[in-house]
Design an enzyme around this catalytic site. Structure first.
Site, PDB file in Angstrom:
ATOM      1  NE  ARG A  84      -2.646   0.804   3.529  1.00  0.00           N
ATOM      2  CZ  ARG A  84      -3.370   0.465   4.603  1.00  0.00           C
ATOM      3  NH1 ARG A  84      -4.608   0.014   4.451  1.00  0.00           N
ATOM      4  NH2 ARG A  84      -2.880   0.557   5.807  1.00  0.00           N
ATOM      5  CE  LYS A 186      -3.318   4.572   6.982  1.00  0.00           C
ATOM      6  NZ  LYS A 186      -4.714   4.203   7.273  1.00  0.00           N
ATOM      7  CD  GLU A 222     -12.580   5.157   4.420  1.00  0.00           C
ATOM      8  OE1 GLU A 222     -12.005   4.618   5.375  1.00  0.00           O
ATOM      9  OE2 GLU A 222     -12.039   5.388   3.320  1.00  0.00           O
TER      10      GLU A 222
HETATM   11  C1  LIG Z   1      -5.812   3.517   7.647  1.00  0.00           C
HETATM   12  C2  LIG Z   1      -7.218   3.766   7.283  1.00  0.00           C
HETATM   13  C3  LIG Z   1      -8.209   2.758   7.354  1.00  0.00           C
HETATM   14  C4  LIG Z   1      -7.941   1.405   7.935  1.00  0.00           C
HETATM   15  O1  LIG Z   1      -6.966   0.666   7.267  1.00  0.00           O
HETATM   16  P1  LIG Z   1      -6.258  -0.557   7.998  1.00  0.00           P
HETATM   17  O2  LIG Z   1      -5.270  -1.039   6.999  1.00  0.00           O
HETATM   18  O3  LIG Z   1      -7.296  -1.555   8.316  1.00  0.00           O
HETATM   19  O4  LIG Z   1      -5.627   0.001   9.220  1.00  0.00           O
HETATM   20  C5  LIG Z   1      -9.476   3.047   6.882  1.00  0.00           C
HETATM   21  N1  LIG Z   1      -9.781   4.264   6.396  1.00  0.00           N
HETATM   22  C6  LIG Z   1      -8.884   5.255   6.334  1.00  0.00           C
HETATM   23  C7  LIG Z   1      -9.289   6.559   5.763  1.00  0.00           C
HETATM   24  C8  LIG Z   1      -7.576   5.044   6.781  1.00  0.00           C
HETATM   25  O5  LIG Z   1      -6.694   6.035   6.750  1.00  0.00           O
END
Ligand SMILES: *Cc1c(COP(=O)(O)O)cnc(C)c1O
Length: 344
Positions: A84, A186, A222
């Site tokens: 990622r 991210k 989300e």
């Molecule tokens: C990091 C994050 C998540 C969760 O991702 P994981 O890999 O399960 O920790 C979900 N939504 C957003 C916007 C994030 O930044």
């Protein structure tokens, strides 16, 4: 430099806040990746014209190390974070960190901070890799140099009472991500725009916002930093990623675990009415784990799930995920043993 002594925290009072540890992994890219250093400082020098702090050219990751019953330290699926981070680097025109480099760095920083990994059952060591455009760039464009930093912090639950359910609000015209934007990586800049709205929602007694898609203002996407699931008549639902939802590793893991537990899963768009008709809802993320949603408010109408208690499917998935992460030996969970990377 004088040796520092950093106290190991009181394990029983851990919350999700930053605590200093022994070492931070630091590696600079200046035409090529230089040798890493393990820094004892929590401060880093950065050029005032660095593209990360001027233009947001930066990405991060979040993963956890925890101990199994025997005390062995394990990191959950780090290869997915590596992948990622590479996707993010490409999207943000940044120098990438290759998988081997990432995994070695994670191993090293966890090993060097092993005394800060909480005992079995007391929490975990949160690992925060950062990739930043750190060289000067006055005109907008990719930086000439990059910093790859990994700091760690021992943590307890993300929400104040980790076992309780949270209260969400669906805002009416506020969105987290747009098509063609960076919602699916991210990127450091993804989070500050929501802070104002989340702070206001917290003043109103909510724990987080649950965002709708920006194009139709209709489909559930989300939470601020966690993916969303609903359970209806025994079926587990979550929205498709579609470029605006962050592809969570916990989301992916929960979908995998549900299948093995015999819980049917369906990835499909969810409207507010679907979510209001659901039996249970929960959010997933590395920081939050599986967090039960007790109620959701939309346009001043509230939907309450299980009187605010944790529903049975949520509980089952939360326990199973926690068991997998803590290396519990269940026949049923055997397919997931390989998800943990042992670091000693
Ligand atoms: C990091 C994050 C998540 C969760 O991702 P994981 O890999 O399960 O920790 C979900 N939504 C957003 C916007 C994030 O930044």
């Amino acid at each position: 430099m004088a040796a520092r002594t950093i106290q190991v925290p009181q394990w029983d009072s851990l919350d999700f806040s930053y605590r200093p540890t022994g070492y931070t992994y630091v590696q600079e890219y200046k035409g090529c990746w230089e040798d890493y250093t393990l820094s004892q400082s929590s401060d880093h020098r950065i050029h005032q014209a660095a593209s990360a702090i001027n233009y947001g050219q930066g990405i991060f990751e979040g993963l956890k190390a925890q101990r199994n019953k025997e005390g062995t330290v394990m990191v959950f699926r780090p290869e997915l974070n590596a992948a990622r981070l590479q996707d993010g680097a490409k999207r943000m025109c940044m120098q990438k960190v290759v998988q081997k480099q990432f995994i070695n760095a994670i191993k090293l920083v966890v090993q060097e901070n092993h005394m800060f990994v909480p005992p079995f059952g007391k929490g975990s060591l949160y690992i925060r890799p950062l990739l930043l455009g750190s060289g000067p760039k006055l005109g907008i464009g990719p930086a000439p140099s990059y910093s790859f930093i990994i700091f760690v912090s021992p943590v307890g639950p993300y929400f104040k009472d980790g076992t309780k359910s949270i209260r969400l609000k669906i805002p009416e015209d506020i969105h987290r991500a747009t098509l063609g934007g960076t919602g699916c990586i991210k990127a450091i800049g993804n989070y500050a725009p929501g802070m104002y709205h989340v702070c206001k929602a917290k003043e109103e007694g909510f724990d987080e916002l649950l965002y709708l898609d920006a194009r139709n203002n209709k489909y559930i996407e989300e939470c601020g930093a966690a993916n969303f699931f609903a359970v209806k008549s025994g079926v587990l639902y979550t929205p498709p990623l579609g470029g605006t939802i962050l592809p969570g590793i916990t989301r992916r893991s929960v979908l995998g675990i549900a299948e093995v537990l015999g819980i049917p899963t369906e990835i499909c768009p969810l409207e507010v009415s679907d979510v209001f008709a659901a039996d249970e809802c929960f959010c997933t993320g590395t920081a939050a784990g599986v967090t039960s949603v007790g109620s959701i408010v939309y346009q001043d109408v509230e939907s309450v799930y299980h009187d605010g208690a944790v529903g049975p499917v949520t509980q089952k998935l939360r326990d199973a995920l926690q068991d997998v992460k803590s290396g519990a030996q269940h026949k049923l969970l055997e397919p997931f043993y390989e998800w943990n990377m042992r670091v000693g």
